[in-house]
Design a protein around this motif. Structure first.
Motif, mmCIF file in Angstrom:
data_model
loop_
_atom_site.group_PDB
_atom_site.id
_atom_site.type_symbol
_atom_site.label_atom_id
_atom_site.label_comp_id
_atom_site.label_asym_id
_atom_site.label_seq_id
_atom_site.Cartn_x
_atom_site.Cartn_y
_atom_site.Cartn_z
ATOM 1 N N LEU A 1 0.837 -1.190 0.000
ATOM 2 C CA LEU A 1 0.000 0.000 0.000
ATOM 3 C C LEU A 1 0.877 1.246 0.000
ATOM 4 N N ASP B 1 -2.909 5.624 0.376
ATOM 5 C CA ASP B 1 -3.871 4.596 0.789
ATOM 6 C C ASP B 1 -4.068 4.637 2.298
ATOM 7 N N GLU C 1 -7.595 5.037 3.955
ATOM 8 C CA GLU C 1 -8.192 3.948 4.731
ATOM 9 C C GLU C 1 -8.446 4.356 6.178
ATOM 10 N N ARG D 1 -9.198 2.584 -0.864
ATOM 11 C CA ARG D 1 -7.891 2.969 -1.404
ATOM 12 C C ARG D 1 -7.961 3.064 -2.925
#
Lengths: 477, 292
Positions: free
Chosen positions: A308, A312, A316, A322
């Protein structure tokens, strides 16, 4: 976190041994395939044959330093074409930029020789000594018969792999079958034995013992990579907002992380990814496999640890989805890198197809600028470097053209305007160009001159190859 | 599971106290093997100074225990090349002079060896490019005009014995009379013959004086320079009708030449150069573009 000044810090620390546990999963499988492919290419390539006809080596990939030639299948590079190598190096650099900006340290995690050979050495270690717990036990146990035997077997196999690594390297520089016979017979050049010895030693030490120390302390590339990563670069991260507080799954209020240490135990760098992005992480993905395995057994969603990007994480945490992987990969930055990479590649391919089998370089002799002959005519001398890339001797025909009056050409030591250039060689030939004394060319200060070299070919295969080089004829001015 | 990451946590090692934009620098210890590699280099360094010449003394230096000597290495390298070249040198000396240019291997060796000889011994007068010095009497070796002959034998003889030197009895010799100084011709006669030379070399001249000069020329000059002024290589007498002048072809230069004469000298190279070097440099000069 402030440093306590009452106790002096340790200036040096011993290497902490790491015993990576075996793991199965997507990234482990991918790494096995990449290892098989890269090692296969490395060990097999020198043995591939490629027929180039007479007088030329039949090794598909050969760096012939003695004769200053580089052979790569149908491509033959001469020293004056070194820009091809420079171009390939630029492409390799841009390729690394591209992959690093898109997916972080993928080179380090999957393709770097240090990673691949260390992986291979750990595989051997596991075969001989067992998995993590067995190796830990062996490490702490006294030097008894079992420990001596296992270490001796392991080191022997490591040394053999090192020998094969150094052995494969030297085959790139001379005919592999011949050198293999000479190596066994003990008649090969001392440089070959020394190269093999050095590479065996470095492979053995780097893959068997130094391992993560190389990545952390010796390699400059991870330090440079940081400059190519941004908030959209995919790296390996731990979703602490999902995992914390870590602890027993049975206790209400705990996150998804059960603190089983699987991610730490499989890590070849000996780090805890849950501490966040860190210098030592080579993003090999094994912690992802380990954690996903545990999450499957706990019946929880995968990717508590996963690829990630920083954006992201922000999304999140805020409860938003994402970005897709493609949005991370296709960004202006990576598209610019790709365009540059492809541009250099296309230019190299174009140059490859535009090159001729013959070539000429012209150096005008300018000491003196010109020579006056007894009848008053003006003569200029040119040194031609004629290159014949064919596998057989060729006659080259020399001519010259200039605007205006006719010029009289002679070749030093030749009967006519033809010169025989031996196969696969460069020949230096002096060309005299004379202008009669009353012509404009003799009287002018400078006249543009184009020297043509035509491959007269052989009767069997007539050629139409023709190259030219522009230079200047100096007159009395 | 007793596992813990081997990487030190910030709490374990503390920080250096340096902070940039809120980023702290951890005070991680150095790996101990770095220390060992430092010691290893020190030991290597000591061993190196024992093995090789290193420590300066009042006169000279320590010589090292393995007998390393770069001067000896260079001498051995030179000897290696000399030995490698020996068969080629022998072949060069044994070959017929005229056959050298036709033998690719001999010619290649002779031209590169001769080029080195030329740049060492000949370039001082003839120039690195062999173009001589126009007007100063150092001939241009690139053109097709030769005082004593331009074939390989003639060039070889000239280099071997030189010209007008007092050391070699076989040196090429000729002497032009000092027509003015020795009063063989008076000023007007010299002026007339100079006009004639200007005429036969295709330059601007006084036609009336040239006509008078023609007679003076045939009486005084033709013996060496030939009735038409084409010169005579047997005596090193230059061709006066071409475009090439050793000391210059202008009226005042010609007057000086006729009045004082010229006496260019070239040393004899026999004894100073070996026979293979003489042949190499002759081949090199012959291949500069003017060889016959």
């Amino acid at each position: 976190m402030s440093h306590d000044n009452s106790t002096p810090p340790n200036l040096f620390s011993a290497q902490e041994p790491i015993f990576p546990r075996r793991v199965k999963g997507t990234f482990r499988t991918l790494k096995w395939w990449i290892m098989a492919f890269t090692l296969g290419v490395y060990y097999i390539t020198p043995w591939l044959r490629w027929d180039r006809g007479p007088n030329l080596p039949d090794q598909a990939v050969l760096v012939d330093l003695a004769h200053r030639r580089f052979f790569f299948f149908m491509i033959e590079i001469w020293p004056h074409e070194f820009y091809f190598i420079a171009g390939l190096l630029i492409m390799a650099g841009l390729g690394l930029f591209l992959f690093t900006s898109a997916a972080g340290r993928v080179w380090c995690g999957y393709a770097c020789p240090q990673t691949v050979w260390t992986d291979l050495y750990i595989l051997v270690e596991r075969w001989v000594e067992g998995d993590r717990n067995a190796r830990l036990r062996l490490y702490h146990q006294a030097w008894n018969g079992e420990k001596v035997r296992k270490r001796a077997v392991k080191w022997t196999i490591w040394l053999l792999i090192g020998l094969a690594t150094g052995g494969a390297w030297v085959f790139y520089f001379t005919d592999a079958p011949t050198l293999a016979r000479d190596l066994v017979a003990g008649t090969a050049h001392p440089v070959a034995y020394m190269t093999i010895a050095i590479l065996t030693a470095t492979t053995f030490v780097f893959g068997g013992f130094a391992r993560e120390q190389i990545c952390i302390y010796a390699c400059p590339w991870p330090r440079i990579q940081a400059a190519m990563m941004d908030e959209d670069t995919l790296t390996i991260g731990y979703r602490d907002w999902r995992g914390e507080p870590r602890g027993k799954a049975s206790v209400a209020g705990n996150g998804d992380c059960i603190d089983c240490m699987a991610c730490v135990n499989v890590c070849p760098m000996g780090i805890d990814i849950r501490d966040g992005q860190q210098m030592a992480c080579i993003t090999c993905g094994l912690c992802i496999d380990a954690c996903n395995d545990v999450m499957t057994r706990l019946d929880k969603p995968h990717s508590l640890i996963g690829y990630l990007a920083l954006t992201d994480e922000t999304a999140e945490r805020a409860g938003k989805p994402r970005k897709s992987v493609w949005k991370h990969v296709f960004r202006p930055r990576t598209i610019v890198y790709t365009a540059l990479w492809a541009g250099v590649g296309i230019a190299l391919i174009a140059a490859l197809f535009l090159r001729t089998e013959i070539d000429v370089n012209v150096t005008p002799v300018r000491n003196p600028q010109f020579v006056v002959l007894s009848d008053g005519s003006i003569r200029n001398t040119y040194e031609l470097r004629l290159r014949n890339k064919h596998g057989e001797d060729r006659w080259f025909a020399i001519s010259a053209s200039a605007a205006g009056s006719a010029l009289f050409l002679t070749l030093e030591g030749q009967e006519d305007l033809r010169v025989l250039v031996p196969a696969n060689e460069t020949k230096t030939q002096k060309l005299y160009v004379t202008a009669a004394h009353d012509t404009g060319t003799a009287k002018a200060e400078r006249t543009d001159l184009r020297i043509w070299v035509e491959d007269a070919g052989t009767t069997a295969s007539p050629s139409t190859d023709r190259v030219h080089h522009d230079t200047v004829f100096n007159g009395k001015g | 599971m007793c596992a813990k990451s081997v990487k030190k946590k910030p709490d374990d090692v503390g920080t250096t106290g340096h902070t940039w934009d809120g980023i702290q620098e951890l005070n991680n210890p150095m790996p101990r093997w770095w220390l060992w590699s430092l010691y290893a280099t020190i030991i290597w360094g000591i061993g190196y100074t024992i093995a090789y010449p290193a420590w300066p003394l009042l006169t000279g230096s320590t010589q090292g225990v393995i007998g390393a000597d770069e001067r000896a290495e260079v001498a051995a390298e030179i000897k290696r090349f000399d030995d490698a070249n020996a068969p080629m040198k022998a072949a060069l000396v044994a070959a017929d002079l005229g056959a050298i240019a036709g033998d690719e291997a001999l010619r290649t060796y002779a031209v590169s060896s001769g080029s080195a000889v030329f740049k060492t011994f000949c370039a001082q007068c003839h120039g690195a490019g062999a173009a001589g010095v126009e007007g100063k009497g150092y001939p241009n070796l690139l053109d097709n005009d030769w005082l004593w002959g331009g074939d390989i034998e003639a060039i070889h003889t000239t280099i071997s014995h030189g010209i007008r030197n007092t050391t070699d009895p076989d040196a090429r010799y000729s002497e032009m009379p000092k027509f003015g100084v020795d009063e063989l011709l008076d000023k007007d006669q010299i002026g007339a013959v100079v006009e004639y030379v200007l005429q036969i070399s295709g330059q601007e001249h006084d036609a009336a004086l040239a006509t008078a000069g023609a007679t003076i020329f045939s009486d005084n000059c033709a013996a060496c320079h030939g009735p038409a002024g084409l010169g005579d290589r047997a005596q090193g007498a230059p061709n006066l009708t071409d475009a090439i002048w050793l000391y210059g072809g202008a009226r005042d230069t010609l007057t000086t030449t006729v009045t004082y004469a010229r006496f260019g000298v070239m040393p004899s190279w026999t004894g100073r150069l070996s026979e293979d070097e003489l042949r190499s440099v002759a081949t090199y000069v012959h291949g500069l573009g003017g060889g016959e």
